[in-house]
Design a protein around this motif. Structure first.
Motif, short mmCIF file in Angstrom:
data_model
loop_
_atom_site.label_atom_id
_atom_site.label_comp_id
_atom_site.label_asym_id
_atom_site.label_seq_id
_atom_site.Cartn_x
_atom_site.Cartn_y
_atom_site.Cartn_z
N ARG A 98 0.84 -1.20 0.00
CA ARG A 98 0.00 0.00 0.00
C ARG A 98 0.87 1.25 0.00
O ARG A 98 1.99 1.25 0.51
N ASN A 100 1.81 4.86 1.24
CA ASN A 100 1.62 5.73 2.39
C ASN A 100 2.49 6.98 2.24
O ASN A 100 3.48 7.17 2.93
N ASN A 150 -3.70 10.36 0.13
CA ASN A 150 -4.41 9.83 1.30
C ASN A 150 -5.89 10.18 1.31
O ASN A 150 -6.63 9.77 2.20
N SER A 153 -9.50 6.23 -2.08
CA SER A 153 -9.76 4.87 -1.61
C SER A 153 -8.63 3.94 -2.07
O SER A 153 -7.80 4.31 -2.89
N ASP A 154 -8.63 2.72 -1.54
CA ASP A 154 -7.60 1.76 -1.92
C ASP A 154 -7.65 1.46 -3.42
O ASP A 154 -6.62 1.33 -4.08
N ARG A 157 -6.20 4.38 -5.28
CA ARG A 157 -4.74 4.41 -5.11
C ARG A 157 -4.06 3.42 -6.06
O ARG A 157 -3.02 3.72 -6.63
N GLN A 158 -4.67 2.25 -6.19
CA GLN A 158 -4.07 1.27 -7.09
C GLN A 158 -4.13 1.75 -8.53
O GLN A 158 -3.20 1.52 -9.32
N THR A 179 -4.53 -6.69 -6.86
CA THR A 179 -5.86 -6.64 -6.23
C THR A 179 -5.85 -7.13 -4.79
O THR A 179 -6.91 -7.33 -4.19
N HIS A 181 -5.33 -5.98 -1.74
CA HIS A 181 -5.96 -5.26 -0.62
C HIS A 181 -7.33 -4.69 -0.96
O HIS A 181 -7.84 -3.83 -0.23
N LEU A 182 -7.93 -5.16 -2.04
CA LEU A 182 -9.15 -4.53 -2.53
C LEU A 182 -10.39 -5.39 -2.28
O LEU A 182 -10.30 -6.62 -2.19
N ASN A 186 -13.77 -3.47 -6.50
CA ASN A 186 -12.52 -2.88 -6.96
C ASN A 186 -11.60 -3.90 -7.61
O ASN A 186 -10.86 -3.58 -8.54
#
Length: 343
Positions: A98, A100, A150, A153-154, A157-158, A179, A181-182, A186
């Motif tokens: 991810r 950050n 930030n 959404s996840d 971000r991807q 995929t 963490h989705l 998503n």
């Protein structure tokens, strides 16, 4: 014809051997004689159980890890012995981790994809800025260009990281479990996006994934890895029909259903029960009964039968001449437990 096909090749591995050097003399070879190809506009999914060597193969192809033998070529150029800038102009990588970096905007992150082409000062040209905007448009995030990462959404971000790879403008894009963490919507959207980008940009896309169900739908080709076995290559449907998927993921806890492309959990069977009815209602009823440990059949067995009344969406339990009507699968299961336990 052969020359034309070779001209279409973006990635080629020649007699590649992957593994680790444990000492100056000893090596651990996970797999050897790997000869694989990805052509322009193809999306390839790398699948296999944990420990099969997927990550090692991805790192070796990307030049992050040295091969034990053989070589990797991108557009005919060997990756081995190239410097980082040269490699960064041949392939781009989207990692699992991810992001950050909350103090960076979407535009700033995507602009990092142009780094292999800028001077040591990192100044972006007009052409660089156009490429960044194009990449953001491709993933549907141009209107988020000035947002901080930030704030996204996840899934968004991807898509930013995919845009960064597009801005890098390499013939090969590699993604390591993009995929992971989705959530489901998503995951589906990312797979659809990658499939479309391969078609529209004519780039080669290679991704490792555990999303077998989505890979079977989206991939042009699948590379199937298993421990100590050659990589199996083919269209998803061919690997399903010839039993390769089933063999690779063989496990006592589940079976692979070739008809649906899904894994079916194995439950301890306690009783056989007849189910009359089919179509959608029958499919979900059978799945619920199997989960409860019933062996479901359409043949007459014993003295208990479940009949589907599709017109009214109801279930009838027929046993010893009596009929019990249920309004839901939940009620059906409860009634069966009570009825069969009593008998």
């Amino acid at each position: 014809m052969k020359e034309e096909r070779e001209h279409q090749n973006i990635l080629v591995t020649k007699d590649l051997a992957i593994g680790y050097k444990q000492s100056k003399k000893d090596t651990l070879c996970l797999l050897s004689d790997i000869n694989l190809t990805i052509r322009k506009g193809e999306m390839v999914c790398l699948l296999g159980p944990n420990g099969a060597g997927k990550s090692t193969l991805m790192r070796t192809i990307a030049g992050i890890q040295s091969p034990l033998d053989g070589c990797t070529l991108v557009e005919g150029i060997p990756i081995r012995d190239r410097n980082f800038k040269e490699i960064a102009q041949l392939l781009s990588i989207v990692l699992t981790e991810r992001i950050n970096v909350g103090n960076l905007t979407v535009y700033h992150i995507v602009s990092l994809g142009r780094h292999p082409y800028t001077s040591w000062m990192g100044k972006l040209s007009d052409a660089d800025n156009e490429k960044i905007k194009w990449a953001l448009e491709q993933v549907g995030l141009l209107h988020y260009a000035n947002h901080y990462i930030n704030q996204l959404s996840d899934g968004e971000r991807q898509r930013v990281m995919i845009a960064k790879a597009l801005a890098q403008d390499t013939p090969l894009i590699m993604l390591d479990e993009p995929t992971a963490h989705l959530d489901l919507p998503n995951r589906v959207e990312i797979m659809r996006l990658l499939h479309r980008l391969a078609r529209e940009t004519n780039k080669a896309i290679l991704m490792s994934t555990h999303e077998l169900d989505l890979a079977l739908q989206a991939a042009d080709l699948i590379w199937l890895m298993a421990r100590n076995q050659p990589v199996k290559v083919g269209a998803p449907e061919d690997l399903v029909l010839n039993g390769s998927i089933e063999d690779t993921f063989q496990n006592k806890s589940f079976n692979f259903d070739r008809k649906t492309g899904n894994f079916i959990m194995n439950y301890q069977k306690k009783q056989t029960i007849q189910l009359l009815g089919n179509d959608v209602m029958g499919f979900w009823t059978q799945r619920a009964l199997s989960r409860e440990g019933y062996q479901v059949t359409c043949e007459q067995v014993g003295d208990c039968c479940v009949k589907l009344i599709e017109e009214t969406m109801k279930w009838e339990i027929h046993q010893n001449g009596s009929v019990t009507c249920c309004n839901s699968i939940q009620e059906l299961i409860a009634c069966l437990k009570e009825t069969l336990h009593t008998n």
